[in-house]
Design a protein around this motif. Sequence first.
Motif, PDB file in Angstrom:
ATOM      1  N   PHE A  78      -9.254   5.377  -5.037  1.00 40.44           N
ATOM      2  CA  PHE A  78      -7.994   4.633  -4.954  1.00 40.44           C
ATOM      3  C   PHE A  78      -7.109   5.195  -3.848  1.00 40.44           C
ATOM      4  O   PHE A  78      -6.588   4.456  -3.017  1.00 40.44           O
ATOM      5  CB  PHE A  78      -7.244   4.681  -6.294  1.00 40.44           C
ATOM      6  CG  PHE A  78      -5.806   4.276  -6.189  1.00 40.44           C
ATOM      7  CD1 PHE A  78      -5.455   2.942  -6.115  1.00 40.44           C
ATOM      8  CD2 PHE A  78      -4.802   5.242  -6.116  1.00 40.44           C
ATOM      9  CE1 PHE A  78      -4.124   2.561  -5.984  1.00 40.44           C
ATOM     10  CE2 PHE A  78      -3.478   4.877  -5.990  1.00 40.44           C
ATOM     11  CZ  PHE A  78      -3.134   3.531  -5.928  1.00 40.44           C
TER      12      PHE A  78
ATOM     13  N   ALA B 116       2.226   1.611  -3.518  1.00 38.03           N
ATOM     14  CA  ALA B 116       1.175   1.992  -4.464  1.00 38.03           C
ATOM     15  C   ALA B 116       0.832   3.475  -4.338  1.00 38.03           C
ATOM     16  O   ALA B 116       0.425   4.098  -5.323  1.00 38.03           O
ATOM     17  CB  ALA B 116      -0.075   1.145  -4.233  1.00 38.03           C
ATOM     18  N   GLY B 117       0.991   4.025  -3.150  1.00 45.55           N
ATOM     19  CA  GLY B 117       0.716   5.446  -2.957  1.00 45.55           C
ATOM     20  C   GLY B 117       1.664   6.352  -3.721  1.00 45.55           C
ATOM     21  O   GLY B 117       1.331   7.495  -4.032  1.00 45.55           O
TER      22      GLY B 117
ATOM     23  N   SER C  34      -9.736  -3.121   1.765  1.00 45.40           N
ATOM     24  CA  SER C  34      -9.347  -1.806   1.237  1.00 45.40           C
ATOM     25  C   SER C  34      -8.347  -1.935   0.103  1.00 45.40           C
ATOM     26  O   SER C  34      -8.411  -1.196  -0.882  1.00 45.40           O
ATOM     27  CB  SER C  34      -8.749  -0.947   2.354  1.00 45.40           C
ATOM     28  OG  SER C  34      -9.695  -0.727   3.354  1.00 45.40           O
ATOM     29  N   MET C  35      -7.433  -2.898   0.238  1.00 42.76           N
ATOM     30  CA  MET C  35      -6.441  -3.102  -0.808  1.00 42.76           C
ATOM     31  C   MET C  35      -7.101  -3.598  -2.103  1.00 42.76           C
ATOM     32  O   MET C  35      -6.731  -3.164  -3.197  1.00 42.76           O
ATOM     33  CB  MET C  35      -5.389  -4.103  -0.338  1.00 42.76           C
ATOM     34  CG  MET C  35      -4.194  -4.210  -1.258  1.00 42.76           C
ATOM     35  SD  MET C  35      -2.853  -5.206  -0.585  1.00 42.76           S
ATOM     36  CE  MET C  35      -3.635  -6.782  -0.370  1.00 42.76           C
TER      37      MET C  35
ATOM     38  N   GLY D  18      -7.965   1.591  -8.959  1.00 41.81           N
ATOM     39  CA  GLY D  18      -6.761   1.969  -9.697  1.00 41.81           C
ATOM     40  C   GLY D  18      -6.806   1.462 -11.127  1.00 41.81           C
ATOM     41  O   GLY D  18      -6.521   2.201 -12.075  1.00 41.81           O
TER      42      GLY D  18
ATOM     43  N   ALA E 172       0.832  -1.207   0.000  1.00 37.83           N
ATOM     44  CA  ALA E 172       0.000   0.000   0.000  1.00 37.83           C
ATOM     45  C   ALA E 172       0.867   1.257   0.000  1.00 37.83           C
ATOM     46  O   ALA E 172       0.546   2.240  -0.668  1.00 37.83           O
ATOM     47  CB  ALA E 172      -0.943  -0.008   1.205  1.00 37.83           C
TER      48      ALA E 172
ATOM     49  N   ALA F 193      -8.787  -0.609  -3.616  1.00 39.92           N
ATOM     50  CA  ALA F 193      -7.766   0.257  -4.219  1.00 39.92           C
ATOM     51  C   ALA F 193      -7.292  -0.326  -5.546  1.00 39.92           C
ATOM     52  O   ALA F 193      -7.122   0.400  -6.530  1.00 39.92           O
ATOM     53  CB  ALA F 193      -6.588   0.439  -3.264  1.00 39.92           C
ATOM     54  N   PHE F 194      -7.095  -1.637  -5.581  1.00 34.25           N
ATOM     55  CA  PHE F 194      -6.683  -2.292  -6.827  1.00 34.25           C
ATOM     56  C   PHE F 194      -7.753  -2.111  -7.903  1.00 34.25           C
ATOM     57  O   PHE F 194      -7.443  -1.748  -9.039  1.00 34.25           O
ATOM     58  CB  PHE F 194      -6.431  -3.778  -6.556  1.00 34.25           C
ATOM     59  CG  PHE F 194      -6.038  -4.560  -7.767  1.00 34.25           C
ATOM     60  CD1 PHE F 194      -4.737  -4.498  -8.250  1.00 34.25           C
ATOM     61  CD2 PHE F 194      -6.946  -5.370  -8.424  1.00 34.25           C
ATOM     62  CE1 PHE F 194      -4.366  -5.220  -9.374  1.00 34.25           C
ATOM     63  CE2 PHE F 194      -6.586  -6.095  -9.541  1.00 34.25           C
ATOM     64  CZ  PHE F 194      -5.295  -6.023 -10.016  1.00 34.25           C
TER      65      PHE F 194
ATOM     66  N   ILE G  90       1.417   5.828  -8.438  1.00 34.92           N
ATOM     67  CA  ILE G  90      -0.015   5.964  -8.648  1.00 34.92           C
ATOM     68  C   ILE G  90      -0.427   5.653 -10.086  1.00 34.92           C
ATOM     69  O   ILE G  90       0.367   5.826 -11.021  1.00 34.92           O
ATOM     70  CB  ILE G  90      -0.481   7.374  -8.248  1.00 34.92           C
ATOM     71  CG1 ILE G  90       0.274   8.424  -9.048  1.00 34.92           C
ATOM     72  CG2 ILE G  90      -0.333   7.601  -6.779  1.00 34.92           C
ATOM     73  CD1 ILE G  90      -0.239   9.817  -8.844  1.00 34.92           C
TER      74      ILE G  90
ATOM     75  N   THR H 255      -8.700   4.480  -0.268  1.00 36.99           N
ATOM     76  CA  THR H 255      -8.661   3.076   0.148  1.00 36.99           C
ATOM     77  C   THR H 255      -7.227   2.569   0.277  1.00 36.99           C
ATOM     78  O   THR H 255      -6.949   1.723   1.127  1.00 36.99           O
ATOM     79  CB  THR H 255      -9.462   2.175  -0.809  1.00 36.99           C
ATOM     80  OG1 THR H 255      -9.011   2.376  -2.154  1.00 36.99           O
ATOM     81  CG2 THR H 255     -10.949   2.473  -0.705  1.00 36.99           C
ATOM     82  N   ASP H 256      -6.321   3.095  -0.514  1.00 33.45           N
ATOM     83  CA  ASP H 256      -4.917   2.713  -0.371  1.00 33.45           C
ATOM     84  C   ASP H 256      -4.380   3.196   0.974  1.00 33.45           C
ATOM     85  O   ASP H 256      -3.681   2.456   1.679  1.00 33.45           O
ATOM     86  CB  ASP H 256      -4.083   3.283  -1.518  1.00 33.45           C
ATOM     87  CG  ASP H 256      -2.649   2.814  -1.468  1.00 33.45           C
ATOM     88  OD1 ASP H 256      -2.428   1.590  -1.560  1.00 33.45           O
ATOM     89  OD2 ASP H 256      -1.756   3.669  -1.315  1.00 33.45           O
TER      90      ASP H 256
END
Length: 133
Positions: free
Chosen positions: A44, A14-15, A91-92, A99, A11, A95-96, A18, A47-48
């Motif tokens: 995204f 990923a932040g 959440s991941m 994204g 996470a 986010a996936f 982006i 949640t990330d």
Amino acid sequence: MIVAALITTVAFAAGFTIPGGYDGNDGPKQGMAILSRKAAFKVFIITDALAMVCSAAAVFLHLIGASFVEKLKLMHFYYYAVVLIIVAMASMVIAFMTGLFTVLEHSLELAIIECVICSFCFPVFYYSLSHLH
């Protein structure tokens, strides 16, 4: 604890990597996220961040819980850590999904199929949370 640490790491990464990348052109928007105005991109980011914070809190609870000798206190810390890990995993996944949805918006059919496939894990998360004691 390993799962929580991995989620925190992914996470966090990923932040910074982006979806869509950053604007590299000279001007006032240089260095800004290209897709920052899209609603799916905003989801995204939120949640990330939620996945990273929940998983980091779960790691912390594991570390603190390990210092307790009293089994009941230890189990409370581990119980809350498990709940946080499940929230972080959900959440991941969101986010996936968001994204990929953001960068696949030009191919709406593919974006919708991706969201449907990713959504299959939510009944598992619900079942897991509803059966924790």
